[in-house]
Structure formats: structure tokens, C-alpha cells
Scaffold this active site. Structure first.
Site, mmCIF file in Angstrom:
data_model
loop_
_atom_site.group_PDB
_atom_site.id
_atom_site.type_symbol
_atom_site.label_atom_id
_atom_site.label_comp_id
_atom_site.label_asym_id
_atom_site.label_seq_id
_atom_site.Cartn_x
_atom_site.Cartn_y
_atom_site.Cartn_z
ATOM 1 C CG LEU A 45 13.317 15.280 -0.463
ATOM 2 C CD1 LEU A 45 13.755 16.741 -0.599
ATOM 3 C CD2 LEU A 45 12.489 15.125 0.799
ATOM 4 C CG ASP A 47 15.186 8.188 4.286
ATOM 5 O OD1 ASP A 47 13.980 8.331 4.028
ATOM 6 O OD2 ASP A 47 15.664 7.132 4.723
ATOM 7 N NE ARG A 167 15.555 -0.003 4.823
ATOM 8 C CZ ARG A 167 14.815 -1.109 4.789
ATOM 9 N NH1 ARG A 167 15.319 -2.232 4.315
ATOM 10 N NH2 ARG A 167 13.554 -1.095 5.224
#
Length: 499
Positions: A45, A47, A167
Site C-alpha cells: 500500500l 499513497d 504526476r
């Protein structure tokens, strides 16, 4: 053994069922699984993504690589909640694999509009030479939690003057216009953020680069977030490449915020104050905020960092999310962070104590004050010369050989989190202590301990220290002491989660 790129960038449909089953079995044997934090069932896991209040519920996604603990093909995994405490598992929310996200659905944000939740994200692609080509993409979720992706990116490339590190779009609405801020790297390898606008969330137009007082502050700004509160504007971002400065910027990468005058776009000048770290602990990155019920601002962060090896990496999983935090912006530009009050729903068996701690009395332990998953609220008073001589020490997840220590020196107003003896070591190259100078004397510690993490909220949100820790299961003592002065202590503890 590390995976090849071909192995890391497989879709789940290309994976043999027995490989996933082996991962699940490996994870099930790990004694560092959290009890009440959001964590992946298997894999990595990172962001938090798409965090939004939509259709009467909180929706939260996170970056998920299911096949191990390296970074590979990223999915968005979807959870939803009525109360920010009890989360319903909704499965995969965004699946990569189209030409514009062929190598992963990277980070982005969510925004409600016309009864739907719009999800804007970075599509990661690689060419035959393994060169990155990012696209900003859009997906739409309806009230039945069904997600459909647009067939083309909404921002189809990188403008001149910037690298392929481009991004993490975060959207918001101002009047009739939608905006997004994107983290970027200039060609001269300095970090920044850029702004786009849209009339309809589908057609996006270049506005320009955000003009700040930090023209050379790290080599990349990740995960930007913009919101306004109490007539002020807040820009959150994660600058990479900041050198340590005393007790500041001690982690591999940083996460913080600046407060200033609200943007008057298309004017790109942001008049702002200093950069403040959001969290003074070891493991906090890529936070994202959402405007929740009743207009409050809630933050969730990644309880981890990129490019760091963690003790669970060889056990089939890595990382967790922080507890949700309610944000309050003070008039002086300081952002207070408090655990959302709904967390009280988790409280189980209650214990409390009141005592006066003195150096002569040595270390103290109390009945009911022990465990591996709990909430602890400590309130302090000082009985000597306005507390100037007090040195208070609190040991958590303690045993003969392990302990996570909070040490407060009233003379210097310095609070230190020490994980030198917390258990399995990690990231020791970046030090084993973190300290924060408090504005006023320590009067409250609000602590959430889970099996392999600790979140410490100081003085009603003035500071937070978040860290992963990896002790043995039998390290569960709570030990109070003072090394100088006299401290009046009132403490409450609740078992977590409630049965």
C-alpha cells in the site's frame, strides 16, 4: 529475490491463483499486522487517493501493488465509510492496463460533480526503452460505485520545460471553474507545481506554473494538495531532495505545507509563509485531504516512505494509512491536526489513573495500562517552578529489551520520540530519534498505538509524530517516570478496537 520488470508489471488476470494464495499464507503468519489501521490484504500500500465525501459517505482509495512489497503495477483499492472509522471493503476501484495507464494507475484525487465522483489520476506508461510517459487520466464513479475510465487522457503529455516526473493531480472547484494542481520537476531538476483549469472536468487547459518563494526547494514536488479555510489558502506538497536542517527534514523525503493568501487564478502568484512539516515522526508521506461532512477538512496520509526497507517486506505486505485527522487552520498560519472525534466509536474497555510522579519514585506501571493496540490520553500538570525542571518519560510497547520512548524536557520544551529500542530496526541511516520544539509546555499527549505503529498528537493538535515500530508481541508494557521535577499525571486508556 527481486522481481523482474516483466513480473512486477503483470495484471492480476495474468497471475496464477497459487501465487496469490502463497502470498496470503505468508501474510497470515506475520505478527505485525495492524488491528485497526487500514492496511493491504497482501502486497504494498502507498499513497491515499481519491479521498472524497460523496453520496453521503467517505470514499477513500489507496495505491496498491498486490504482488509483493516492491513498487510495480499499481491499482487503486477502494474503501468507503459512513463515519471514517468502520470501512467497507469495495475491492479494486481503478484497474490499470489501457494504453494510457499500461504500467499503473498512479496517484490522483476525487471530486463530486453532478451526482458522480470524478477521479483524476496519473497514468503511468513505459516505452520499449523503459522511458516513462505520464498521462493525466479521468474516470467517473456513479452512485453504485461503478467506475468507468475515459478512453483518452484529459492531459495528453508534459509541457516543454518539465521532465517526465509529472504526476498526482489534485482537483478543486472555484465558482464555475475546476482546477487541478500537479506535482512536477523542471528540466533543471528542481521541484514545482503547475495548474490547469477546466469548465467541465473533461477538457483541461494549461494555466501555468505556480509562482512561489521556493524556486529551488528539492528536485521534485509530489502529491500537491490545495484548499482554503478561514480566509487563508493551504498548499500541501512533498518535496524530495531537502537536506536535513537540525531537527527538521530528517526523513528520506519530506511532507509539509505553506499558508498564504487565496489564489486568484489565473494569477499564479502564491503569497505565502514558511514551509512547515506536517508530521515530526519517522513514517509519514503523501497526505491527501477532503472536504467532509459539514465542510470540515480531513486528512489521511501514507504511514510509510518510498525507498525505505521495512521489516514486513519479506512477509508479503507493507505499509498502512494513518488515522483520519481533522484540520483547523489557526489565524497565525499553523495547521492543527486532531484525530477525528468519530474514533471514539472504537473505544473498548476503559482504565484511568491519577498520580504525582517524582524522580524519587522511579518508574511506575499501573493495572490495566498495557497492551499492543489502544488509545492513550495523558494530561499533565507541573508542581515545581512552573515545570521548568521537569523531565518526563513515557515508554510504550515496552519489555526488558524493547521500548518506544517519548521524552519531554520542560526546560527546552523539546519532545523526542526515540525508537532506538523499538524492536526490529529500520531506516537507521536516517537516525533513530525525532524531536519537535513545542510552542508551550507539554500538557497533553493523545496516543494511538497499534501492533506496528504509533501516532502521537501533541497539545490538542499542535504537533504530530507518526512512526512504524516493529516490537515482539510480548512487548506490551506502559511505563511512566520522571527524571527530574514533579509531574501530575492523569491518564485514560481504551482498548482498541471495541469488541
Amino acid at each position: 529475490m527481486k522481481m523482474t520488470n516483466e513480473q512486477k508489471y503483470r495484471l492480476l488476470e495474468q497471475v496464477e491463483p497459487q501465487e496469490l494464495e502463497q502470498l496470503r499464507e505468508l501474510v497470515s503468519q506475520c505478527h505485525w499486522r495492524e488491528r485497526y489501521h487500514i492496511q493491504p490484504s497482501i502486497g504494498l500500500l502507498n499513497d491515499p487517493n481519491g479521498f472524497a465525501y460523496y453520496n453521503g459517505q467517505y470514499h477513500l482509495f489507496y495505491q496498491w501493488f498486490p504482488l509483493g512489497t516492491d513498487h510495480g503495477m499499481k491499482y487503486w483499492y477502494h474503501l468507503k465509510s459512513n463515519d471514517l472509522v468502520n470501512w467497507e471493503d469495495c475491492g479494486i476501484g481503478l484497474k490499470p492496463g489501457d494504453w494510457f495507464d499500461s504500467h499503473g494507475a498512479y496517484s490522483g484525487s476525487g471530486l463530486e460533480h453532478d451526482g458522480k465522483l470524478y477521479l483524476m489520476y496519473t497514468g503511468n506508461t513505459r516505452d520499449e526503452q523503459w522511458q516513462r510517459h505520464p498521462y493525466q487520466c479521468l474516470a467517473v464513479m456513479n452512485a453504485a460505485d461503478e467506475v468507468s475510465k475515459l478512453e483518452q487522457p484529459v492531459i495528453g503529455g508534459v509541457p516543454e520545460g518539465y521532465t517526465d516526473h509529472y504526476r498526482d493531480p489534485k482537483m478543486w472547484k472555484d465558482g464555475d471553474t475546476f482546477y487541478c494542481v500537479i506535482g512536477a520537476q523542471r528540466q533543471e531538476l528542481t521541484g514545482t507545481a503547475v495548474i490547469y483549469s477546466s469548465p467541465d472536468l473533461r477538457n483541461w487547459n494549461w494555466v501555468g506554473e505556480l509562482q512561489t518563494e521556493l524556486p529551488s526547494f528539492g528536485y521534485m514536488w509530489e502529491c500537491p494538495d490545495y484548499f482554503e479555510q478561514n480566509g487563508q489558502a493551504v498548499l500541501l506538497f512533498c518535496p524530495q531532495g531537502i537536506e536535513p536542517d537540525g531537527e527538521r527534514y530528517r526523513n528520506i523525503y519530506q511532507s509539509g505545507y505553506m499558508v498564504g493568501k487565496p489564489l486568484a487564478l489565473p494569477d499564479l502568484h502564491f503569497e505565502h509563509g514558511a514551509f512547515h512539516e506536517l508530521d515530526h515522526g519517522f513514517d509519514f508521506y503523501a497526505p491527501q485531504t477532503a472536504e467532509g461532512r459539514n465542510g470540515r477538512r480531513v486528512l489521511v496520509g501514507w504511514m510509510g516512505l518510498p525507498d525505505i526497507d521495512y521489516p514486513t517486506d519479506n512477509q508479503g505486505w507493507a505499509h498502512a494509512l494513518t488515522l483520519p485527522r481533522e484540520l483547523e487552520l489557526r489565524s497565525d498560519g499553523i495547521l492543527l491536526q486532531r484525530p477525528v472525534p468519530e474514533l471514539a466509536l472504537r473505544r473498548g474497555q476503559h482504565h484511568d489513573l491519577r498520580d504525582v510522579l517524582t524522580a524519587d519514585a522511579g518508574s511506575r506501571q499501573y493495572g490495566g495500562f498495557a497492551g499492543t493496540a489502544y488509545e492513550l490520553l495523558c494530561t499533565f500538570g507541573y508542581l515545581d517552578a512552573v515545570g521548568q525542571q521537569a523531565v518526563f518519560r513515557l515508554e510504550l510497547r515496552a519489555s526488558e529489551h524493547e521500548r518506544t520512548v517519548l521524552l519531554y524536557n520542560a526546560a527546552s520544551r523539546m519532545l523526542t520520540l526515540d525508537r532506538t529500542e523499538s524492536g526490529q530496526p529500520l531506516a537507521e541511516a536516517y537516525g533513530t530519534t525525532r524531536s519537535v520544539l513545542l510552542e508551550q509546555q507539554l500538557h497533553q499527549l493523545h496516543i494511538f498505538v497499534d501492533v506496528s505503529s504509533i501516532e502521537v498528537f501533541v497539545n490538542d493538535g499542535e504537533a504530530v509524530l507518526t512512526s512504524r515500530i516493529f516490537p515482539q508481541p510480548d512487548s506490551e508494557d506502559i511505563v511512566f517516570s520522571v527524571q527530574a521535577g514533579q509531574v501530575e499525571l492523569y491518564a485514560e486508556k481504551w482498548e482498541y478496537p471495541a469488541e
